[in-house]
Write an enzyme that holds these catalytic residues in place. Structure first.
Site, PDB file in Angstrom:
ATOM      1  N   ARG A  50      22.752  14.355 -20.379  1.00 39.68           N
ATOM      2  CA  ARG A  50      23.665  13.295 -19.956  1.00 39.68           C
ATOM      3  C   ARG A  50      22.863  12.039 -19.589  1.00 39.68           C
ATOM      4  O   ARG A  50      22.654  11.742 -18.415  1.00 39.68           O
ATOM      5  CB  ARG A  50      24.506  13.775 -18.778  1.00 39.68           C
ATOM      6  CG  ARG A  50      25.425  14.928 -19.155  1.00 39.68           C
ATOM      7  CD  ARG A  50      26.095  15.523 -17.925  1.00 39.68           C
ATOM      8  NE  ARG A  50      26.953  16.647 -18.288  1.00 39.68           N
ATOM      9  CZ  ARG A  50      27.562  17.439 -17.410  1.00 39.68           C
ATOM     10  NH1 ARG A  50      27.409  17.219 -16.116  1.00 39.68           N
ATOM     11  NH2 ARG A  50      28.311  18.440 -17.818  1.00 39.68           N
ATOM     12  N   ASP A  52      21.705   8.288 -18.835  1.00 35.97           N
ATOM     13  CA  ASP A  52      22.367   7.275 -18.022  1.00 35.97           C
ATOM     14  C   ASP A  52      22.614   5.981 -18.800  1.00 35.97           C
ATOM     15  O   ASP A  52      22.129   5.800 -19.917  1.00 35.97           O
ATOM     16  CB  ASP A  52      21.515   6.951 -16.793  1.00 35.97           C
ATOM     17  CG  ASP A  52      21.451   8.105 -15.804  1.00 35.97           C
ATOM     18  OD1 ASP A  52      22.408   8.891 -15.766  1.00 35.97           O
ATOM     19  OD2 ASP A  52      20.444   8.207 -15.076  1.00 35.97           O
ATOM     20  N   ARG A 197      12.373   8.135 -14.389  1.00 33.36           N
ATOM     21  CA  ARG A 197      12.312   6.719 -14.005  1.00 33.36           C
ATOM     22  C   ARG A 197      11.645   6.525 -12.641  1.00 33.36           C
ATOM     23  O   ARG A 197      10.956   5.522 -12.409  1.00 33.36           O
ATOM     24  CB  ARG A 197      13.715   6.122 -14.023  1.00 33.36           C
ATOM     25  CG  ARG A 197      14.304   5.997 -15.434  1.00 33.36           C
ATOM     26  CD  ARG A 197      15.791   5.703 -15.411  1.00 33.36           C
ATOM     27  NE  ARG A 197      16.093   4.481 -14.671  1.00 33.36           N
ATOM     28  CZ  ARG A 197      17.333   4.131 -14.324  1.00 33.36           C
ATOM     29  NH1 ARG A 197      18.368   4.924 -14.625  1.00 33.36           N
ATOM     30  NH2 ARG A 197      17.539   3.003 -13.669  1.00 33.36           N
TER      31      ARG A 197
END
Length: 245
Positions: A50, A52, A197
């Site tokens: 999933r 972002d 990230r």
């Protein structure tokens, strides 16, 4: 034909991530709509990751459940005819009815790109995080090695995640550079919300001298999100590949 695995590439710039949402355009929605137009019936698709808003992919995996007479090697062409140019089905193959793209995944590889130069280049604006201050690549390489192994990565998980455990195993974490483009490549058995990230943001802190490479150990042991770096912008992240048995 019933259970079809698709390999999908996309530019995530214009989309609100992978998963279908109300009042937002997503990658999953576009693929679902394309398949409905092609097969003229209700279909079910399941994605492996999933991603972002703004995140890209070269090797997202999707399972499509549908009965069709279209030859398997023609399915990518057929679906692509109904997709926008920033989403492409790269391959298709038959899998067993029990195959699940998320639960059967053994490891995933992500890349995070940082364009480290005095000025940005328009060609990289959508696919790399621009950082204008000088970064110490050798220190970033040294720091990256501390992420390898099985650890509790709670310090590298954004708030709001509802996972059962924050323990993950990283098999590879390396930093390379070519012509001012820094690439952080990470392979692991799974990743927490914004984990890659946050790792990228922390390595930037190492590169600019804010923290020393071996402080990564302390951040991991602390399990404290506030001790890790900022969450680097989404546009620098690409899902490269998902591996299965």
């Amino acid at each position: 034909m019933g259970n079809i695995m698709l390999v999908v590439a996309y530019d995530g710039t214009k989309y609100c991530g992978w998963q279908v949402q109300k009042n937002a355009i997503t990658i999953e929605q576009k693929i679902y709509e394309a398949c409905q137009k092609l097969f003229s019936r209700e279909i079910k698709i399941v994605g492996a990751s999933r991603t972002d808003t703004g995140v890209h992919a070269l090797g997202q995996i999707v399972v499509l459940k549908v009965e069709t007479s279209i030859p398997i090697n023609k399915i990518p062409y057929a679906i692509n005819a109904y997709l926008p140019e920033d989403i492409v089905i790269r391959d298709a193959k038959l899998v067993t009815s029990s195959f699940h793209p998320r639960y059967n995944a053994k490891n995933k590889t992500y890349e995070y790109k940082i364009y480290n130069s005095r000025f940005p280049l328009p060609q990289y604006n959508r696919y790399a995080h621009f950082y204008h201050k000088s970064l110490d690549i050798d220190k970033m390489k040294k720091a990256a090695r501390y992420f390898i192994g099985e650890h509790d990565f709670k310090a590298f998980c954004s708030t709001g995640s509802s996972v059962k455990t924050t323990v993950r195993e990283i098999y590879k974490c390396e930093v390379t550079v070519e012509d001012k483009m820094i690439v952080i490549s990470i392979n692991g058995n799974g990743f927490l919300y914004n984990m890659v990230r946050i790792i990228a943001g922390t390595l930037i802190d190492v590169g600019r001298g804010k923290i020393e490479p071996d402080y990564i150990i302390d951040i991991i042991d602390s399990k404290d999100r506030s001790k890790a770096g900022a969450t680097a912008p989404a546009k620098g992240l690409t899902l490269i590949k998902i591996n299965y048995d």
